[in-house]
Design a protein around this motif. Structure first.
Motif, mmCIF file in Angstrom:
data_model
loop_
_atom_site.group_PDB
_atom_site.id
_atom_site.type_symbol
_atom_site.label_atom_id
_atom_site.label_comp_id
_atom_site.label_asym_id
_atom_site.label_seq_id
_atom_site.Cartn_x
_atom_site.Cartn_y
_atom_site.Cartn_z
ATOM 1 N N ILE A 73 -29.586 5.697 11.485
ATOM 2 C CA ILE A 73 -27.911 5.562 11.698
ATOM 3 C C ILE A 73 -28.293 6.294 12.556
ATOM 4 C CG2 ILE A 73 -26.164 5.610 11.126
ATOM 5 C CD1 ILE A 73 -26.972 4.660 8.367
ATOM 6 N N VAL A 74 -28.021 7.746 12.491
ATOM 7 C CA VAL A 74 -27.894 9.380 12.980
ATOM 8 C C VAL A 74 -27.736 9.404 14.718
ATOM 9 C CG1 VAL A 74 -27.388 11.780 13.056
ATOM 10 C CG2 VAL A 74 -27.167 10.273 10.656
ATOM 11 N N PHE A 75 -29.332 8.771 14.638
ATOM 12 C CA PHE A 75 -30.595 9.088 15.810
ATOM 13 C C PHE A 75 -29.980 7.648 16.370
ATOM 14 C CE2 PHE A 75 -32.885 12.342 12.695
ATOM 15 C CZ PHE A 75 -31.993 12.716 13.624
ATOM 16 N N TYR A 76 -30.071 6.839 15.985
ATOM 17 C CA TYR A 76 -30.011 5.687 17.256
ATOM 18 C C TYR A 76 -28.834 4.738 17.163
ATOM 19 C CZ TYR A 76 -35.228 7.140 16.852
ATOM 20 O OH TYR A 76 -35.774 8.008 16.552
ATOM 21 N N GLY A 77 -27.862 4.662 15.846
ATOM 22 C CA GLY A 77 -26.778 3.411 15.780
ATOM 23 C C GLY A 77 -26.085 4.191 16.515
ATOM 24 N N TYR A 78 -25.529 4.742 17.512
ATOM 25 C CA TYR A 78 -24.226 4.991 17.652
ATOM 26 C C TYR A 78 -24.634 5.168 19.386
ATOM 27 C CZ TYR A 78 -22.506 5.341 13.380
ATOM 28 O OH TYR A 78 -22.381 5.107 11.967
ATOM 29 N N ALA A 79 -23.870 4.715 20.591
ATOM 30 C CA ALA A 79 -24.126 4.485 21.908
ATOM 31 C C ALA A 79 -22.814 6.191 22.627
ATOM 32 C CB ALA A 79 -23.219 3.676 22.503
ATOM 33 N N ASP A 80 -21.740 6.249 21.443
ATOM 34 C CA ASP A 80 -20.787 6.883 21.771
ATOM 35 C C ASP A 80 -20.945 8.626 20.427
ATOM 36 O OD1 ASP A 80 -20.149 6.805 18.847
ATOM 37 O OD2 ASP A 80 -18.740 5.710 19.766
ATOM 38 N N ALA B 34 -22.191 1.457 12.739
ATOM 39 C CA ALA B 34 -23.114 1.566 13.412
ATOM 40 C C ALA B 34 -23.832 -0.187 14.652
ATOM 41 C CB ALA B 34 -24.127 1.998 13.660
ATOM 42 N N GLN B 35 -24.294 -0.069 15.501
ATOM 43 C CA GLN B 35 -25.089 -1.304 16.115
ATOM 44 C C GLN B 35 -25.455 -2.236 15.716
ATOM 45 O OE1 GLN B 35 -26.917 -0.627 19.982
ATOM 46 N NE2 GLN B 35 -25.772 2.084 19.532
ATOM 47 N N LEU C 266 -41.342 1.697 -0.607
ATOM 48 C CA LEU C 266 -40.723 2.550 -1.763
ATOM 49 C C LEU C 266 -39.907 1.165 -3.146
ATOM 50 C CD1 LEU C 266 -40.305 6.095 -0.596
ATOM 51 C CD2 LEU C 266 -42.173 5.091 -2.973
ATOM 52 N N MET C 267 -38.669 0.446 -2.068
ATOM 53 C CA MET C 267 -38.014 -0.259 -3.132
ATOM 54 C C MET C 267 -38.240 -1.751 -3.369
ATOM 55 S SD MET C 267 -35.135 2.068 -3.208
ATOM 56 C CE MET C 267 -35.971 2.954 -3.762
ATOM 57 N N ASP C 268 -37.934 -2.085 -4.966
ATOM 58 C CA ASP C 268 -38.505 -3.242 -5.084
ATOM 59 C C ASP C 268 -37.747 -4.285 -4.477
ATOM 60 O OD1 ASP C 268 -39.907 -1.934 -7.080
ATOM 61 O OD2 ASP C 268 -37.876 -1.660 -7.545
ATOM 62 N N ASP C 269 -36.716 -3.886 -4.210
ATOM 63 C CA ASP C 269 -35.956 -5.113 -3.326
ATOM 64 C C ASP C 269 -34.406 -4.743 -2.715
ATOM 65 O OD1 ASP C 269 -34.788 -8.231 -3.435
ATOM 66 O OD2 ASP C 269 -32.928 -7.533 -4.050
ATOM 67 N N LEU C 270 -34.928 -5.298 -1.543
ATOM 68 C CA LEU C 270 -34.270 -4.870 0.096
ATOM 69 C C LEU C 270 -33.284 -5.823 0.553
ATOM 70 C CD1 LEU C 270 -36.825 -3.542 1.445
ATOM 71 C CD2 LEU C 270 -34.570 -1.699 1.469
ATOM 72 N N ASN C 271 -31.594 -5.653 0.414
ATOM 73 C CA ASN C 271 -31.199 -6.926 0.978
ATOM 74 C C ASN C 271 -30.189 -6.152 2.196
ATOM 75 O OD1 ASN C 271 -28.635 -8.711 1.313
ATOM 76 N ND2 ASN C 271 -30.381 -9.895 -0.050
ATOM 77 N N TYR C 272 -30.408 -6.978 3.269
ATOM 78 C CA TYR C 272 -29.292 -6.357 4.547
ATOM 79 C C TYR C 272 -28.365 -7.787 4.853
ATOM 80 C CZ TYR C 272 -27.703 -6.318 9.327
ATOM 81 O OH TYR C 272 -26.698 -5.249 10.387
ATOM 82 N N SER C 273 -27.322 -7.358 5.141
ATOM 83 C CA SER C 273 -26.099 -8.336 5.548
ATOM 84 C C SER C 273 -25.461 -7.426 7.473
ATOM 85 C CB SER C 273 -25.598 -9.345 4.770
ATOM 86 O OG SER C 273 -24.469 -7.430 3.599
ATOM 87 N N ARG C 274 -24.513 -8.283 7.865
ATOM 88 C CA ARG C 274 -24.284 -7.724 8.934
ATOM 89 C C ARG C 274 -22.273 -8.400 7.930
ATOM 90 N NH1 ARG C 274 -23.377 -3.773 12.544
ATOM 91 N NH2 ARG C 274 -21.976 -4.299 14.432
ATOM 92 N N VAL C 275 -20.888 -7.572 8.031
ATOM 93 C CA VAL C 275 -20.274 -8.089 7.275
ATOM 94 C C VAL C 275 -18.927 -7.130 7.863
ATOM 95 C CG1 VAL C 275 -18.915 -8.495 5.627
ATOM 96 C CG2 VAL C 275 -21.394 -8.689 5.022
ATOM 97 N N ASN C 276 -18.313 -7.596 8.371
ATOM 98 C CA ASN C 276 -16.539 -6.822 9.607
ATOM 99 C C ASN C 276 -17.797 -6.022 10.923
ATOM 100 O OD1 ASN C 276 -14.790 -8.922 8.435
ATOM 101 N ND2 ASN C 276 -14.914 -7.893 6.488
ATOM 102 N N ASN C 277 -18.373 -6.058 10.912
ATOM 103 C CA ASN C 277 -18.945 -4.967 12.416
ATOM 104 C C ASN C 277 -19.566 -3.825 11.379
ATOM 105 O OD1 ASN C 277 -18.412 -6.981 14.348
ATOM 106 N ND2 ASN C 277 -16.327 -5.779 14.513
ATOM 107 N N LYS C 278 -19.853 -4.358 10.038
ATOM 108 C CA LYS C 278 -20.646 -3.504 8.984
ATOM 109 C C LYS C 278 -21.812 -3.260 8.611
ATOM 110 C CE LYS C 278 -17.040 -0.813 7.804
ATOM 111 N NZ LYS C 278 -16.304 0.705 6.549
ATOM 112 N N ASN C 279 -23.088 -2.294 8.964
ATOM 113 C CA ASN C 279 -24.223 -2.633 8.656
ATOM 114 C C ASN C 279 -24.090 -2.838 7.335
ATOM 115 O OD1 ASN C 279 -26.138 -3.551 10.779
ATOM 116 N ND2 ASN C 279 -25.154 -0.944 11.668
#
Lengths: 112, 145
Positions: free
Chosen positions: B50-57, B82-83, B116-129
């Protein structure tokens, strides 16, 4: 992150202490690079006092391994705790690195 | 269920503070040391992405990490503005290559997280990862193992 190096006959031993993570890997990269630039191509890395490693730490070690391989040298690691061993296994890095259980084993592997 | 939320900035120096918080949680929630190690590692991998690649500003942004636990399970939710980036759609690639010289290390951090993780879930809600990760473990103390 503390980096202690010791020149031996025909190789260098680097003892690392602390966390080999994104916030602290640069010192390790700098010190190992300096050693390789000076022509040291046989390196033992003592990880006994490293309690944590992330992909940034793995990348640094791989970068240096590539450099010493170009000089016909090698890097041998020893002293990995169980957590570190797991990270090396899931990343596949255990296939690239010689990993020993002891300093004597690392020394033998370095010249095999 | 116990929960704990921390708020951090998009600066890599925040890693030390994250580590401190996780150490505190490990003690408070009596987590096995291997689980604490895994939590630390997956958060560092996601956070540094997130820190290295997430923000254009170059502005300061806030990232929220919420930990929750039930017996034998830890959940971690990471929210950032971030993006849009879904790490789960990246192919699972480890260094299965045979020689050092052709070792591909791109995506290594995400590979570690998925492994390493057993379960992962991604969503994009209100411009947030929003990434939710969970890890189950044996909550019983089994001797010295």
């Amino acid at each position: 992150m503390e980096v202690i190096d010791k020149k031996e006959d025909g190789f260098v031993v680097f003892e690392l202490r602390g966390r080999l993570d994104t916030a602290h890997y640069l010192e390790v990269e700098k010190r190992l690079n300096e050693a390789v630039v000076k022509g040291n191509s046989r390196i033992i890395v003592d990880l006994t006092s490293v309690d944590y490693i992330s992909s940034s730490g793995l990348r640094v070690l791989l970068l240096i391994l590539k450099k010493v391989k170009e000089l016909d040298g090698n890097i041998v690691l020893f002293g990995l705790n169980e957590n570190l061993k797991e990270v090396f296994e899931i990343s596949g890095f255990n296939k690239f690195f010689s990993i020993s259980d002891s300093y004597d084993g690392a020394k033998a592997a370095l010249f095999s | 269920m116990k929960t704990k939320k921390i708020t951090i900035k998009n600066n890599i120096t925040e890693l030390d503070r994250i580590n401190e918080k996780i150490s505190g949680l490990t003690a408070d929630w009596n987590l096995p040391s291997s689980i604490a190690f895994n939590i630390n590692l997956v958060i560092e991998e996601i956070f540094s992405n997130i820190v290295f690649y997430g923000y254009a500003d170059n502005a300061e942004h806030t990232i929220n990490i919420t930990f929750s636990t039930n017996p034998g399970q830890v959940k971690i939710k990471i929210e950032d503005d971030a993006q849009e980036f879904n790490p789960l759609i990246l192919p699972l690639t480890n260094c299965s290559c045979s020689t050092v010289n052709n070792a591909q290390i791109g995506g290594l951090g995400i590979h570690i997280v998925k492994s390493l993780m057993d379960d992962l879930n991604y969503s994009r809600v209100n411009n947030k990862n929003i990434l939710v990760m969970s890890k189950t473990y044996n909550g019983q103390i089994n001797g010295s193992n």
